[in-house]
Design an enzyme around this catalytic site. Structure first.
Site, PDB file in Angstrom:
ATOM      1  N   ASP A   1       0.722  -1.172   0.213  1.00  0.00           N
ATOM      2  CA  ASP A   1       0.005  -0.218   0.032  1.00  0.00           C
ATOM      3  C   ASP A   1       0.700   1.201  -0.192  1.00  0.00           C
ATOM      4  O   ASP A   1       2.005   1.234   0.575  1.00  0.00           O
ATOM      5  CB  ASP A   1      -0.821  -0.022   1.132  1.00  0.00           C
ATOM      6  CG  ASP A   1      -1.999   1.061   1.234  1.00  0.00           C
ATOM      7  OD1 ASP A   1      -2.206   1.489  -0.090  1.00  0.00           O
ATOM      8  OD2 ASP A   1      -2.468   1.667   1.943  1.00  0.00           O
ATOM      9  N   SER A   2       0.465   2.319  -0.510  1.00  0.00           N
ATOM     10  CA  SER A   2       1.193   3.417  -1.000  1.00  0.00           C
ATOM     11  C   SER A   2       1.641   4.302   0.213  1.00  0.00           C
ATOM     12  O   SER A   2       2.385   5.192   0.008  1.00  0.00           O
ATOM     13  CB  SER A   2       0.606   4.375  -2.075  1.00  0.00           C
ATOM     14  OG  SER A   2      -0.447   4.636  -1.594  1.00  0.00           O
ATOM     15  N   GLY A   3       0.881   4.333   1.143  1.00  0.00           N
ATOM     16  CA  GLY A   3       0.729   5.484   2.290  1.00  0.00           C
ATOM     17  C   GLY A   3      -0.209   6.287   2.204  1.00  0.00           C
ATOM     18  O   GLY A   3      -0.418   7.319   3.122  1.00  0.00           O
ATOM     19  N   GLY A   4      -1.041   6.183   1.258  1.00  0.00           N
ATOM     20  CA  GLY A   4      -2.191   7.053   1.131  1.00  0.00           C
ATOM     21  C   GLY A   4      -3.132   6.684   2.329  1.00  0.00           C
ATOM     22  O   GLY A   4      -3.798   7.941   2.672  1.00  0.00           O
ATOM     23  N   PHE A   5      -3.196   5.669   2.681  1.00  0.00           N
ATOM     24  CA  PHE A   5      -4.240   5.395   3.872  1.00  0.00           C
ATOM     25  C   PHE A   5      -3.622   6.435   5.161  1.00  0.00           C
ATOM     26  O   PHE A   5      -4.329   6.612   6.004  1.00  0.00           O
ATOM     27  CB  PHE A   5      -4.423   3.860   4.218  1.00  0.00           C
ATOM     28  CG  PHE A   5      -5.411   3.686   5.369  1.00  0.00           C
ATOM     29  CD1 PHE A   5      -6.578   3.932   4.954  1.00  0.00           C
ATOM     30  CD2 PHE A   5      -4.999   3.528   6.544  1.00  0.00           C
ATOM     31  CE1 PHE A   5      -7.728   3.560   6.279  1.00  0.00           C
ATOM     32  CE2 PHE A   5      -6.086   3.031   7.653  1.00  0.00           C
ATOM     33  CZ  PHE A   5      -7.234   3.234   7.296  1.00  0.00           C
TER      34      PHE A   5
ATOM     35  N   ASP B   1      -2.270   8.193  -3.057  1.00  0.00           N
ATOM     36  CA  ASP B   1      -3.504   8.556  -2.948  1.00  0.00           C
ATOM     37  C   ASP B   1      -3.846   9.539  -1.765  1.00  0.00           C
ATOM     38  O   ASP B   1      -3.320   9.270  -1.020  1.00  0.00           O
ATOM     39  CB  ASP B   1      -4.719   7.801  -3.351  1.00  0.00           C
ATOM     40  CG  ASP B   1      -5.011   6.667  -2.302  1.00  0.00           C
ATOM     41  OD1 ASP B   1      -3.927   6.477  -1.614  1.00  0.00           O
ATOM     42  OD2 ASP B   1      -6.153   6.123  -1.955  1.00  0.00           O
TER      43      ASP B   1
ATOM     44  N   GLN C   1     -11.159   7.551  -6.074  1.00  0.00           N
ATOM     45  CA  GLN C   1     -11.605   8.104  -4.784  1.00  0.00           C
ATOM     46  C   GLN C   1     -13.009   9.031  -5.289  1.00  0.00           C
ATOM     47  O   GLN C   1     -13.291   8.957  -6.442  1.00  0.00           O
ATOM     48  CB  GLN C   1     -10.766   9.154  -4.303  1.00  0.00           C
ATOM     49  CG  GLN C   1      -9.324   8.485  -3.630  1.00  0.00           C
ATOM     50  CD  GLN C   1      -9.668   7.700  -2.576  1.00  0.00           C
ATOM     51  OE1 GLN C   1     -10.982   7.956  -1.827  1.00  0.00           O
ATOM     52  NE2 GLN C   1      -8.879   6.886  -1.814  1.00  0.00           N
TER      53      GLN C   1
ATOM     54  N   GLY D   1     -10.927   4.579  -0.112  1.00  0.00           N
ATOM     55  CA  GLY D   1     -11.829   5.717   0.732  1.00  0.00           C
ATOM     56  C   GLY D   1     -13.207   5.303   0.994  1.00  0.00           C
ATOM     57  O   GLY D   1     -14.235   5.948   1.404  1.00  0.00           O
TER      58      GLY D   1
ATOM     59  N   ASP E   1      -8.557  -6.950   1.219  1.00  0.00           N
ATOM     60  CA  ASP E   1      -7.579  -6.645   1.942  1.00  0.00           C
ATOM     61  C   ASP E   1      -8.207  -5.998   3.345  1.00  0.00           C
ATOM     62  O   ASP E   1      -9.090  -4.979   3.220  1.00  0.00           O
ATOM     63  CB  ASP E   1      -6.252  -5.743   1.837  1.00  0.00           C
ATOM     64  CG  ASP E   1      -6.461  -4.492   2.099  1.00  0.00           C
ATOM     65  OD1 ASP E   1      -6.883  -3.831   1.307  1.00  0.00           O
ATOM     66  OD2 ASP E   1      -6.045  -4.016   3.098  1.00  0.00           O
TER      67      ASP E   1
ATOM     68  N   CYS F   1     -13.378 -26.434  10.734  1.00  0.00           N
ATOM     69  CA  CYS F   1     -12.156 -25.772  10.179  1.00  0.00           C
ATOM     70  C   CYS F   1     -11.187 -26.492  10.352  1.00  0.00           C
ATOM     71  O   CYS F   1     -10.825 -27.248  11.215  1.00  0.00           O
ATOM     72  CB  CYS F   1     -12.113 -24.380  11.182  1.00  0.00           C
ATOM     73  SG  CYS F   1     -10.672 -23.517  10.949  1.00  0.00           S
TER      74      CYS F   1
ATOM     75  N   CYS G   1      -7.748 -25.148  10.330  1.00  0.00           N
ATOM     76  CA  CYS G   1      -6.745 -24.437  10.700  1.00  0.00           C
ATOM     77  C   CYS G   1      -5.866 -24.945  12.082  1.00  0.00           C
ATOM     78  O   CYS G   1      -6.511 -26.053  12.593  1.00  0.00           O
ATOM     79  CB  CYS G   1      -7.190 -23.034  11.010  1.00  0.00           C
ATOM     80  SG  CYS G   1      -7.564 -22.981  12.920  1.00  0.00           S
TER      81      CYS G   1
ATOM     82  N   CYS H   1      -7.856 -24.889  15.458  1.00  0.00           N
ATOM     83  CA  CYS H   1      -9.047 -25.798  15.413  1.00  0.00           C
ATOM     84  C   CYS H   1      -8.695 -27.585  15.273  1.00  0.00           C
ATOM     85  O   CYS H   1      -9.351 -28.162  15.707  1.00  0.00           O
ATOM     86  CB  CYS H   1     -10.153 -25.622  14.048  1.00  0.00           C
ATOM     87  SG  CYS H   1     -10.638 -24.040  14.400  1.00  0.00           S
TER      88      CYS H   1
ATOM     89  N   HIS I   1      -6.544 -18.589  12.865  1.00  0.00           N
ATOM     90  CA  HIS I   1      -7.919 -19.244  12.687  1.00  0.00           C
ATOM     91  C   HIS I   1      -8.700 -18.167  11.813  1.00  0.00           C
ATOM     92  O   HIS I   1      -9.168 -18.559  10.834  1.00  0.00           O
ATOM     93  CB  HIS I   1      -8.468 -19.352  13.910  1.00  0.00           C
ATOM     94  CG  HIS I   1     -10.125 -19.603  13.560  1.00  0.00           C
ATOM     95  ND1 HIS I   1     -10.455 -20.636  13.391  1.00  0.00           N
ATOM     96  CD2 HIS I   1     -11.260 -18.682  13.393  1.00  0.00           C
ATOM     97  CE1 HIS I   1     -11.850 -20.675  12.888  1.00  0.00           C
ATOM     98  NE2 HIS I   1     -12.351 -19.389  13.081  1.00  0.00           N
TER      99      HIS I   1
END
Length: 376
Positions: free
Chosen positions: A89-93, A143, A194, A221, A271, A309, A311, A314, A340
Site C-alpha cells: 500500500d502506498s501510504g495513502g491510507f 492517493d 476516490q 476511501g 484486504d 475448520c 486451521c 482448530c 484461525h
RNA sequence: GGGGAGGUUCCCGAGUGGCCAAAGGGGACAGACUGUAAAUCUGCUGCAUCUUGCUUCGGUGGUUCGAAUCCACCCCUCCCCA
C-alpha cells in the site's frame, strides 16, 4: 496479467499472473503492515493458512527499517522470506489515519513520523521510489483517502489531485522499472478510485483513471465511516466504468458479509486488518457465526473454535484452552486466533471461487450471509 | 511477655465527622474494532419496586442532627524486642 475465467452475473472468477506466481481471484490479501502479520505469524504459517498475497505498507517500512535498507538486503521478498506476491500500500491510507500528523499539498504530503516525530515528505514519486526499493509485486498509487463525511467541494478537489498524482505515479513507475539496478523491473501499478460518497465524482474519477493503462484498479476511501448501504451503492455505480479485463480491488474491506456483497458486484481483490485485529482481541469468525471466545460460556467448552475448520488452532486445541491462554495473556492465544481468522478468510475466498465456478453464487451468498449474521 | 503498625466493597489500596455506595489500580463480566500509531479502546462491577430507597468500611456498644472517619471494650493480622 489478468484472465477472467468465469462470470456469474457481476461476480468474477479470475487468475492474476505476476512474476511471483499466479493468484486465484477473488482473493483476500493478508495484511502485514510492517512486513509481518501481527500476532507472531510467520511466512511459513501464511502458506499453511492458504495466503496467496501478503500486503505491506510503504509508509511504515519507509519509516522503519527504511526502504533503502530493504533494497540493499535484496528486497522485501527475500527480507521476510516470502516468495509469493506482495502488494504494498502506498501510504495513502496514512494520509487519512495519521491525520493529526500531516499536511497535504499539491506536491505531496508532509508527515511527522509517528515513531520519532521527524519530518517526512511523501509525494507520488517518493511513494513509487520507496515501493520500487521494496520491490513488491504490486505497487499502489499514492492517493488521498478522504475522511467521511466529506464536503463535496473538498472531495472534488481531492479526487482531482489524486488523479494528477496517479499520472505522476505512472510516469515514475515506468521510469523506475527501466533502471538497471531496480530489483523488480516488472513491478505492477494499481490506480485508486476516490470521490468520497458522491456518485458523480466516483464515476468521473473511474473514467479518468481507466484511460491510463494500469495493471489493476482499486476502490479506495470506503469503509471509513459511511454506511454499508452507501458503500455498496458506490460499488454499484462505479464498477461499470472500471475496465473489465483488469482486476478490481476494494481497499480495506471488510467483514465476511462485505466481501460476499462486493464479490457480487464485481470485486476481485480484498484486504482488511479486521480478521487479524479482532483475532488479537479473541473475536473469531466461524462457519456458525461470530464468536467472542472471551465469553464465560466457553470456559469448559472442549470443542474446537469451529468444528468444520482445518486451521492449526482448530485441529489441535479447544475453546476452553485458547480462552484460558487469552485470559492468561499468553502470546499463543493471539497467534492461534490470528491463524484461525486468516484461515477462515482465505478459506471463505476459496469457497467463493468454487461457488462462482459452480454457477451457485446467489444461493451461496444468501446462505453465508444468513449464518455470518449469527453470534455463537 | 514488652513495644509498634494495622483490619475499607472480589483483591490491592485511598479516604480520618456531612459533597461516601466510598478515589485509583487489578481481576471479573460485556461491547467495539473494516488499505493497522490498535496485544488497543469503551462500558460495567453492594441490593432493590434503580431520577429514589435500603444494606455495607473486623465485632459490639456509645457520642453526634449526622460516623468508614470520634470514644470504649472485644476479636483478628503483621513487624520488632525478649
Amino acid at each position: 496479467m489478468f484472465k477472467l475465467i468465469k462470470k456469474y452475473k457481476e461476480a468474477r472468477r479470475g487468475e492474476f499472473t505476476t512474476v511471483h506466481g499466479t493468484v486465484q481471484t477473488p482473493v483476500f490479501m493478508n495484511v502485514g503492515t510492517c512486513a509481518a502479520i501481527k500476532g507472531a505469524v510467520s511466512s511459513a504459517d501464511l502458506k499453511e493458512i492458504g495466503c496467496q498475497v501478503e500486503l505491506s505498507n510503504t509508509y511504515h517500512l519507509h519509516v522503519r527499517p527504511g526502504d533503502r535498507l530493504i533494497k540493499e538486503l535484496g528486497g522485501l521478498h527475500k527480507f521476510m522470506n516470502w516468495d509469493r506476491p506482495i502488494l504494498t500500500d502506498s501510504g495513502g491510507f496514512q494520509v487519512f489515519s495519521l491525520a493529526g500528523l500531516r499536511r497535504i499539498k499539491e506536491e505531496g504530503v508532509y508527515f511527522n513520523s509517528h515513531i520519532d516525530g521527524r519530518k517526512i515528505f511523501m509525494g507520488p514519486e517518493e511513494s513509487m521510489q520507496i515501493q520500487s526499493n521494496l520491490a513488491s509485486t504490486i505497487a499502489m498509487a499514492f492517493d488521498e483517502c478522504v475522511a467521511l463525511p466529506a464536503e463535496y467541494s473538498y472531495a472534488k478537489k481531492s479526487h482531482e489531485r489524486t488523479v494528477r498524482w496517479l499520472e505522476r505515479c505512472k510516469t515514475e513507475m515506468d521510469r523506475l522499472n527501466s533502471l538497471p539496478d531496480t530489483i523488480n523491473k516488472n513491478q505492477m501499478l494499481f490506480g485508486i478510485n476516490q470521490g468520497a460518497t458522491f456518485e458523480d465524482l466516483r464515476i468521473s474519477n473511474m473514467k479518468e483513471i481507466s484511460k491510463l493503462d494500469l495493471d489493476g484498479y482499486a476502490i479506495g476511501g470506503l469503509a471509513v465511516g459511511e454506511t454499508t448501504e452507501e458503500m455498496y451503492h458506490i460499488l454499484d455505480v462505479t464498477l461499470p466504468f472500471a475496465p473489465e479485463n483488469k482486476p478490481r480491488y476494494l481497499m480495506g474491506v471488510g467483514t465476511p458479509i462485505n466481501i460476499l456483497e462486493a464479490v457480487d458486484r464485481g470485486i476481485d481483490f480484498f484486504d482488511c486488518v479486521m480478521p487479524a485485529r479482532n483475532a488479537r482481541h479473541c473475536n473469531l469468525f466461524t462457519s456458525a457465526g461470530y464468536m467472542n471466545l472471551k465469553n464465560e460460556k466457553f470456559e469448559k467448552d472442549l470443542r474446537p473454535i469451529d468444528e468444520t475448520c482445518g486451521c492449526p488452532a482448530c485441529k489441535n486445541y479447544s475453546r476452553a484452552y485458547i480462552r484460558h491462554l487469552f485470559k492468561a495473556k499468553e502470546m499463543l492465544a493471539m497467534r492461534l486466533c490470528v491463524l484461525h481468522n486468516l484461515y477462515f478468510y482465505n478459506n471463505l475466498m476459496s469457497d467463493i471461487r468454487k461457488a462462482i465456478e459452480n454457477d451457485d453464487y446467489n444461493n451461496f451468498k444468501r446462505e453465508r450471509i444468513e449464518t455470518y449474521q449469527k453470534r455463537v
